[in-house]
Design an enzyme around this catalytic site. Structure first.
Site, mmCIF file in Angstrom:
data_model
loop_
_atom_site.group_PDB
_atom_site.id
_atom_site.type_symbol
_atom_site.label_atom_id
_atom_site.label_comp_id
_atom_site.label_asym_id
_atom_site.label_seq_id
_atom_site.Cartn_x
_atom_site.Cartn_y
_atom_site.Cartn_z
ATOM 1 N N ARG A 15 87.859 63.937 85.109
ATOM 2 C CA ARG A 15 87.544 65.314 84.738
ATOM 3 C C ARG A 15 88.827 66.077 84.399
ATOM 4 O O ARG A 15 89.926 65.623 84.684
ATOM 5 C CB ARG A 15 86.798 66.014 85.886
ATOM 6 C CG ARG A 15 85.371 65.542 86.072
ATOM 7 C CD ARG A 15 84.732 66.132 87.318
ATOM 8 N NE ARG A 15 85.279 65.543 88.535
ATOM 9 C CZ ARG A 15 84.905 65.892 89.780
ATOM 10 N NH1 ARG A 15 84.009 66.858 89.941
ATOM 11 N NH2 ARG A 15 85.432 65.288 90.816
ATOM 12 N N LYS A 75 90.310 68.304 91.203
ATOM 13 C CA LYS A 75 90.344 67.774 92.564
ATOM 14 C C LYS A 75 91.526 68.324 93.346
ATOM 15 O O LYS A 75 92.468 68.897 92.794
ATOM 16 C CB LYS A 75 90.401 66.246 92.541
ATOM 17 C CG LYS A 75 89.101 65.607 92.079
ATOM 18 C CD LYS A 75 87.906 66.020 92.932
ATOM 19 C CE LYS A 75 87.959 65.448 94.333
ATOM 20 N NZ LYS A 75 86.819 65.913 95.166
ATOM 21 N N TYR A 94 89.252 72.522 93.527
ATOM 22 C CA TYR A 94 88.604 72.125 94.776
ATOM 23 C C TYR A 94 89.683 71.726 95.766
ATOM 24 O O TYR A 94 90.666 71.061 95.400
ATOM 25 C CB TYR A 94 87.651 70.944 94.556
ATOM 26 C CG TYR A 94 86.384 71.298 93.814
ATOM 27 C CD1 TYR A 94 85.441 72.150 94.383
ATOM 28 C CD2 TYR A 94 86.130 70.769 92.553
ATOM 29 C CE1 TYR A 94 84.275 72.486 93.700
ATOM 30 C CE2 TYR A 94 84.962 71.094 91.870
ATOM 31 C CZ TYR A 94 84.043 71.949 92.446
ATOM 32 O OH TYR A 94 82.895 72.269 91.775
ATOM 33 N N HIS A 96 88.781 71.331 99.777
ATOM 34 C CA HIS A 96 88.164 70.604 100.898
ATOM 35 C C HIS A 96 89.200 70.343 102.001
ATOM 36 O O HIS A 96 89.469 69.200 102.381
ATOM 37 C CB HIS A 96 87.540 69.295 100.413
ATOM 38 C CG HIS A 96 86.510 69.467 99.334
ATOM 39 N ND1 HIS A 96 85.284 70.054 99.583
ATOM 40 C CD2 HIS A 96 86.536 69.144 98.014
ATOM 41 C CE1 HIS A 96 84.582 70.070 98.458
ATOM 42 N NE2 HIS A 96 85.319 69.544 97.493
ATOM 43 N N GLU A 118 85.176 75.611 96.192
ATOM 44 C CA GLU A 118 84.002 75.408 97.062
ATOM 45 C C GLU A 118 83.754 76.530 98.052
ATOM 46 O O GLU A 118 82.713 76.550 98.711
ATOM 47 C CB GLU A 118 84.112 74.072 97.812
ATOM 48 C CG GLU A 118 85.133 74.027 98.931
ATOM 49 C CD GLU A 118 86.524 73.622 98.471
ATOM 50 O OE1 GLU A 118 87.368 73.343 99.343
ATOM 51 O OE2 GLU A 118 86.776 73.579 97.239
ATOM 52 N N ASP A 270 83.423 64.641 100.888
ATOM 53 C CA ASP A 270 84.566 65.524 100.639
ATOM 54 C C ASP A 270 84.866 66.428 101.817
ATOM 55 O O ASP A 270 85.999 66.877 101.995
ATOM 56 C CB ASP A 270 84.311 66.400 99.399
ATOM 57 C CG ASP A 270 84.729 65.716 98.108
ATOM 58 O OD1 ASP A 270 85.513 64.759 98.179
ATOM 59 O OD2 ASP A 270 84.268 66.132 97.039
#
Length: 372
Positions: A15, A75, A94, A96, A118, A270
């Protein structure tokens, strides 16, 4: 503002943080966008497409980080990227962090402002930047489960849809949120027998209306989870506590009672995973077996469909990214929902659930958590 889009370096991640269409929006607002050479190739976007949209192409990630203030990724940053961040950077991606103390320490040491997709919220209490990837992951989870059930992939040799005269697979979905609803949709569409275990009674009513009684719903208790997991051919873990580690709903002792060759798909990986025996895997080596149960715990499931995923993600993140480019951290003062995405700022943790999970002190720089 100078905006940088580095290539994703997590294994099997194709991505990209901005599509050429999104780059054009930034450029039209007067911002300078630099994209690392080849960053969009895996998702089908050539360097030439970015140049036509108004971006410049940088040879490497070091150049991107050195020349940009706003870093837009997909990511969580990897160790090599932590080292390139500093107190002048705004990182938008993101994260996490709850199950990843090493990353948290790396971001804290950098002094950057790290905003996690998120944990950005909306007026309805939803997570608008997590939702598109949850939709993709929920759907991919069912396709992956169906493949994994096949004998040559380690499963019991069951066709998820069944055939006339032979029952389909029974799919248990733990959690009825965005991931769970999309997983249920795909599984039911393939003809599987589907049960969703959920804690919210209003949400169960919504699911019942949505599927016109095509799926079963059960209120989530210890007994219900155990009963459904043991009856299932496939269990899809789709639970989420925003910012925090996922609760462990399936314990090691359950596995010995499950069907040999049954499949666990942990979409919550995740956030640490919702099965006690979960550990992150990759698309290259997606599964492993514990006590005869096949575990599929790929930590970036949407990365398998990078074109769809990149476009869906950018559609959701674009307004927030433009606000950050236009106004910097002032955008957080103006938008409390964006401010709730802030996880780290100037060496401190700024999200309460992340701080609790990591055992760190919590600071609320914009006062968005004071009235929780």
């Amino acid at each position: 503002m100078k905006v940088g889009v580095p290539s994703e370096i997590k294994p099997n991640e194709h991505r990209v943080g901005l599509t050429p269409t999104a780059v054009r929006e930034y450029v039209e607002r007067g911002h300078e966008v630099a994209v690392q050479a080849g960053a969009g190739t895996g998702a089908g976007y050539s360097d030439d497409a970015y140049v036509r949209a108004g971006a410049s192409i940088a040879a490497d990630a070091e150049t991107i980080f050195a020349a940009s203030k706003l870093i837009v990724k997909v990511k969580e940053p990897q160790p090599a990227e932590w080292a390139r961040l500093n107190q002048d950077h705004i990182l938008f991606t993101y994260l996490h962090l709850a199950p990843d103390p090493d990353q948290a320490d790396g971001l804290l040491a950098s002094g950057c402002a790290a905003i996690a997709y998120e944990t950005v919220t909306d007026a309805a209490g939803g997570l608008p930047l997590l939702a598109p990837m949850s939709e993709v992951a929920g759907r991919i989870a069912v396709f992956s489960a169906g493949e994994t059930l096949l004998k040559h992939n380690g499963g019991m040799g069951l066709l998820i849809s069944g055939v006339p005269g032979v029952p389909p697979a029974r799919v248990c979905v733990l959690g009825g949120g965005v991931v769970g609803a999309n997983a249920a949709r795909m599984a039911a569409g393939l003809g599987a027998e589907v049960v969703v275990v959920e804690r919210s009674i209003p949400r169960m009513r919504q699911l019942d209306d949505m599927f016109l009684g095509r799926i079963l719903t059960r209120y989530s208790t210890l007994d219900a989870v155990e009963e459904e997991v043991l009856k299932a051919d496939v269990v899809i873990g789709a639970v989420l506590t925003p910012g925090a580690s996922a609760p462990k709903l399936v314990r090691r002792e359950h596995l010995k009672q499950m069907k040999t060759g049954s499949v666990l798909v942990d979409v919550s990986i995740d956030q640490g995973g919702c099965f006690e025996t979960s550990r992150p895997t990759t698309h290259a080596e997606p599964t492993y077996v514990v006590d005869g149960v096949v575990h599929y715990c790929v930590a970036n499931m949407p990365g398998a469909a990078p074109r769809t995923s990149s476009e869906a993600l950018v559609h959701a993140t674009l307004p927030f990214g433009l606000a950050l480019a236009d106004r910097g951290l002032q955008a957080l003062r103006e938008n409390p929902h964006l401010a709730k995405g802030l996880n780290v700022l100037k060496g401190v943790v700024t999200h309460p659930a992340v701080a609790e999970a990591l055992g760190k002190d919590f600071v609320d720089p914009f006062g968005v958590w004071a009235k929780r």
